[in-house]
Design an enzyme around this catalytic site. Structure first.
Site, PDB file in Angstrom:
ATOM      1  N   GLY A 281     -25.439  51.374  83.013  1.00  0.00           N
ATOM      2  CA  GLY A 281     -25.382  49.860  83.145  1.00  0.00           C
ATOM      3  C   GLY A 281     -23.847  49.653  82.831  1.00  0.00           C
ATOM      4  O   GLY A 281     -23.684  48.472  82.575  1.00  0.00           O
TER       5      GLY A 281
ATOM      6  N   GLY B 176     -21.463  50.005  85.103  1.00  0.00           N
ATOM      7  CA  GLY B 176     -20.905  49.576  86.246  1.00  0.00           C
ATOM      8  C   GLY B 176     -20.395  50.729  87.286  1.00  0.00           C
ATOM      9  O   GLY B 176     -19.514  50.695  88.004  1.00  0.00           O
TER      10      GLY B 176
ATOM     11  N   HIS C 242     -37.560  40.262  50.554  1.00  0.00           N
ATOM     12  CA  HIS C 242     -36.747  41.486  51.257  1.00  0.00           C
ATOM     13  C   HIS C 242     -35.700  40.985  51.876  1.00  0.00           C
ATOM     14  O   HIS C 242     -34.329  41.503  51.621  1.00  0.00           O
ATOM     15  CB  HIS C 242     -37.868  42.167  51.949  1.00  0.00           C
ATOM     16  CG  HIS C 242     -36.991  43.382  52.645  1.00  0.00           C
ATOM     17  ND1 HIS C 242     -37.282  44.583  52.239  1.00  0.00           N
ATOM     18  CD2 HIS C 242     -36.347  43.702  53.745  1.00  0.00           C
ATOM     19  CE1 HIS C 242     -36.645  45.561  52.930  1.00  0.00           C
ATOM     20  NE2 HIS C 242     -36.188  45.111  53.936  1.00  0.00           N
ATOM     21  N   GLU C 243     -35.877  39.939  52.846  1.00  0.00           N
ATOM     22  CA  GLU C 243     -34.831  39.612  53.791  1.00  0.00           C
ATOM     23  C   GLU C 243     -33.709  38.664  53.057  1.00  0.00           C
ATOM     24  O   GLU C 243     -32.501  39.054  53.426  1.00  0.00           O
ATOM     25  CB  GLU C 243     -35.222  38.704  54.821  1.00  0.00           C
ATOM     26  CG  GLU C 243     -36.328  39.431  55.893  1.00  0.00           C
ATOM     27  CD  GLU C 243     -35.549  40.835  56.501  1.00  0.00           C
ATOM     28  OE1 GLU C 243     -34.443  40.802  56.657  1.00  0.00           O
ATOM     29  OE2 GLU C 243     -36.548  41.652  56.442  1.00  0.00           O
TER      30      GLU C 243
HETATM   31  P1  ADP Z   1     -24.685  51.913  86.516  1.00  0.00           P
HETATM   32  O1  ADP Z   1     -24.606  52.465  87.913  1.00  0.00           O
HETATM   33  O2  ADP Z   1     -23.446  52.378  85.536  1.00  0.00           O
HETATM   34  O3  ADP Z   1     -25.779  52.386  85.713  1.00  0.00           O
HETATM   35  P2  ADP Z   1     -24.266  49.335  87.675  1.00  0.00           P
HETATM   36  O4  ADP Z   1     -23.005  49.696  88.354  1.00  0.00           O
HETATM   37  O5  ADP Z   1     -25.743  49.813  88.667  1.00  0.00           O
HETATM   38  O6  ADP Z   1     -24.418  50.365  86.298  1.00  0.00           O
HETATM   39  O7  ADP Z   1     -24.326  48.215  86.974  1.00  0.00           O
HETATM   40  C1  ADP Z   1     -25.717  47.203  87.103  1.00  0.00           C
HETATM   41  C2  ADP Z   1     -25.170  45.690  87.125  1.00  0.00           C
HETATM   42  O8  ADP Z   1     -24.770  45.219  85.818  1.00  0.00           O
HETATM   43  C3  ADP Z   1     -24.208  45.483  88.155  1.00  0.00           C
HETATM   44  O9  ADP Z   1     -24.786  45.209  89.319  1.00  0.00           O
HETATM   45  C4  ADP Z   1     -23.193  44.227  87.498  1.00  0.00           C
HETATM   46  O10 ADP Z   1     -23.984  43.101  87.715  1.00  0.00           O
HETATM   47  C5  ADP Z   1     -23.646  44.627  85.981  1.00  0.00           C
HETATM   48  N1  ADP Z   1     -22.296  45.245  85.432  1.00  0.00           N
HETATM   49  C6  ADP Z   1     -22.260  46.253  84.907  1.00  0.00           C
HETATM   50  N2  ADP Z   1     -21.197  46.583  84.643  1.00  0.00           N
HETATM   51  C7  ADP Z   1     -20.327  45.768  84.748  1.00  0.00           C
HETATM   52  C8  ADP Z   1     -18.900  45.503  84.872  1.00  0.00           C
HETATM   53  N3  ADP Z   1     -17.955  46.109  84.192  1.00  0.00           N
HETATM   54  N4  ADP Z   1     -18.644  44.313  85.362  1.00  0.00           N
HETATM   55  C9  ADP Z   1     -19.255  43.282  86.076  1.00  0.00           C
HETATM   56  N5  ADP Z   1     -20.686  43.539  86.228  1.00  0.00           N
HETATM   57  C10 ADP Z   1     -21.079  44.738  85.528  1.00  0.00           C
HETATM   58 ZN    ZN Z   2     -34.838  45.533  55.516  1.00  0.00          ZN
END
Ligand code: ADP
Ligand code: ZN
Ligand code: MG
Length: 632
Positions: free
Chosen positions: A216, A218, A434-435
């Site tokens: 995720g 990019g 607790h919290e």
């Molecule tokens: P990876 O291939 O590293 O798992 P992706 O390129 O598939 O990640 O990213 C998934 C989505 O997350 C992209 O289509 C985009 O919408 C968003 N995203 C991830 N990184 C970025 C970034 N650096 N800038 C803008 N959007 C991003």
């Molecule tokens: Zn706690």
């Protein structure tokens, strides 16, 4: 490949025999049922498997004890409309049924009916003839095929298993927060656009770039952006698609992919999840994986096969660099490596800006505040966050996204789905103490992040939550900050103990204690923050992208191990004493906060601090310094 008729006869013999046995009443009912059903389109089992992988199969009707099937398929190759096609299935279809289940394909089985005489006769003659015909066809095909890998049936030939985009339409501006990677890739774009400039001075253009980073962040997006910036076609395939049931299929897919790429050069070939094929060879437990190794070998051969100036640049992505075969990383293959990491504060702000562009966001929303609240979020998380908020806004019939929807979405992403709060009861009060314990200790300690909110609304595993506002990216954390963090994490248990007494303390602090112990141990063994001195005794527990522990083994003597344990114990013990002290000293304040919390279920940070200020002598100023942070 030349086939003599003798070979053909020899090969066809077992099939004819098999056909003869099948003919004994096995197939006719199916022939009957099917022939009333559809026209004469049919496909091979291999083709069918490919369609299944592409997700083009919608429904499968099994006939005749699953020896024959009518499938409903839809896909670009079929003109995008549903077609009924007949498939002959191999005798053992159990595996197939499991696979169909996994792919969530609608399966239906039809009982055999007794058949009419004519149909049975036709069926009997048809089947062996069809098989023979198919065999002849097959042999002729393999005769002309360039692969010559001797694949049985048509499995070896793959069709359109990689995607090709002539224009990705994505540019560097769509990717934010990864400036270093973009700079690195600017060069690759130039290679693609003006290779002459490099070849003229004798430079070898790199063939492969490996993108390393957590999911995720990019990576795919970056690869597409390179193709977009250079306006070249983008071929992509996922490593997991190479790995198939049948040995040799992956290798032939690699061949096909590069063949197509060469025809379309200059272009980008993107291999996602390359670790699926590119794993260290011959390390499999209980023997290696032949199929994967063949695929990997083919990939290496292809990469060695084209010269640096054919204009193909292979980009591969993985989050498991540690398992990659070293042969992949040799010069002339993926010799360039670009790391894409989870964005920092500025990166998050930039990514949010990119994704906010096409959304209606209220002017009261500050992207900076969102970025502050989301340390550790990847680009995909942030994109998802804004999308969730937009969906929520639409559901509420509002016309622009406000901070409220964004807050709800962040909470959901961070802590999971919201549950229903408990009714007023003893356990609700206990959770509240607790919290409030966490929150009060955190607020009254120096060097601690401010409380953002305290809530009794359960989320995910937690029955109540105290959120602290992370002040900045935690790249550098001081000893005093860690001590405060440990102390406030112990505040929950401390409150339970003081208010309800030793016998009444609950398991609710389990998570807190885990966190506390891990922090204290790292202080001693990694950060040199104890009297053992500035030694690094253990490596980072987690490897960067894996989220799993790598066993590095201890490199210290037993005496040091005892010392470490003692130091950890000492840190936690003293922090706990501080926490107990704060709870005791502020019992009236805590009782009041608990009453409000049980009543309102959530107290936000500002309200919380105001109440704290009413009861403590120095308003809005921390009154406690943890015993340890002063000196040691
Ligand atoms: P990876 O291939 O590293 O798992 P992706 O390129 O598939 O990640 O990213 C998934 C989505 O997350 C992209 O289509 C985009 O919408 C968003 N995203 C991830 N990184 C970025 C970034 N650096 N800038 C803008 N959007 C991003
Ligand atoms: Zn706690
Ligand atoms: Mg990806």
């Amino acid at each position: 490949m030349k086939i003599s008729w003798k070979t053909l006869l020899l090969l066809s013999l077992p099939i004819v025999v098999a056909g003869f046995f099948l003919w004994q009443g096995l197939l006719e009912p199916a022939t009957q049922a099917i022939s009333t059903n559809i026209a004469n389109s049919r496909m091979t089992y291999g083709r069918f498997l490919e369609y299944l992988n592409m997700g083009w199969i919608k429904k499968v009707d099994l006939y005749d004890n699953a020896h024959t099937a009518i499938v409903e398929a839809v896909g670009p190759e079929l003109g995008n409309r549903v077609q009924k096609i007949k498939v002959e299935l191999p005798v053992n279809a159990l595996e197939l049924i499991t696979k169909l289940r996994e792919s969530r394909v609608d399966i239906d089985a039809h009982p055999s009916k007794s058949s009419g005489a004519i149909w049975s006769l036709v069926g009997n003659l048809l089947f062996p003839l069809l098989l023979l015909g198919g065999l002849v066809l097959l042999l002729r095909r393999s005769g002309t095929s360039s692969s010559g890998s001797g694949q049985a049936m048509s499995f070896g030939k793959s069709r359109a298993l990689f995607q090709m985009e002539a224009q990705t339409g994505i540019v560097f501006d769509d990717v934010a927060g990864v400036e270093e990677a973009k700079e690195e890739f600017q060069e690759v774009v130039t290679f693609l656009k003006q290779p002459e400039a490099f070849t003229a001075v004798g430079a070898r253009i790199p063939k492969g770039v490996l993108l390393l980073g957590p999911p995720g962040t990019g990576k795919t997006l970056l690869a597409k952006a390179i193709a977009g910036e250079a306006s070249v076609p983008f071929f992509s395939i996922s490593g997991s698609e190479f790995v198939e049931m049948f040995v040799g299929v992956g290798a032939s897919r690699v061949r096909d992919l590069f063949k197509k790429a060469k025809e379309n050069a200059p272009c980008i070939v993107f291999i996602d999840e390359i670790d699926a094929v590119g794993r260290q060879r011959g390390t499999g437990i209980g023997g290696g994986n032949d199929e994967r190794e063949q695929t990997l070998n083919q990939l290496l051969t292809e990469m060695d096969g084209f010269e640096g100036n054919t204009g193909i640049i292979v980009i591969a992505a993985t989050n498991r660099p540690d398992v990659l075969d070293s042969a992949l990383l040799r010069p002339g293959r993926f010799d360039r490596q670009v790391i894409v990491n989870v964005p920092d504060f500025n990166g998050r702000k930039a990514i949010l800006r990119v994704h906010a562009k096409n959304k209606k966001i209220s002017s009261s929303v500050s992207l900076e505040v969102i970025a502050r609240r989301t340390p550790g979020f990847s680009g995909a998380d942030l994109a998802n966050l804004l999308n969730e908020a937009a969906i929520l806004t639409a559901r509420r019939h509002k016309d622009s996204i406000s901070m409220e929807e964004i807050d709800i979405s962040i909470d959901r992403v961070v802590a999971g789905m919201q549950g229903t709060p408990l009714l007023d009861s003893k356990s609700k009060r206990l959770i509240a103490y607790h919290e409030v314990g966490h929150a009060v200790v955190g607020t009254l300690l120096e060097n601690h992040d401010p409380v953002q909110k305290v809530t009794l609304i359960p989320r995910g595993q937690a029955r109540g939550l105290t959120w602290f506002m992370p002040s900045e990216d935690k790249n550098l954390i001081s000893r005093a900050q860690i001590i405060s963090q440990i102390t406030s994490a112990l505040g929950g248990r401390a409150a339970e103990q003081i208010v309800f007494g030793e016998p009444e303390v609950t398991t609710g602090a389990g998570n807190d204690l885990q966190q506390v112990t891990s922090l204290a141990r790292q202080m001693v063994t990694r950060f040199g923050m104890s009297t053992i001195g500035p030694l690094s005794l253990e490596n980072e527990e987690r490897s960067p992208f894996l989220g799993r522990n790598i066993n590095t083994g201890s490199k210290y003597s037993d005496q040091v191990a005892i010392d470490i344990d003692y130091q950890v114990y000492n840190i936690v013990d003293r922090c706990y004493k501080t926490a107990l002290q704060i709870i005791k000293d502020n019992r009236i304040l805590i009782d009041r906060l608990v009453d409000i919390l049980v009543e309102e279920e959530t107290i936000d940070g500002l309200h919380f601090r105001n109440i704290v200020a009413e009861y403590t002598c120095i308003p809005n100023k921390p009154n406690y310094v943890s015993q340890l942070s002063a000196s040691e």
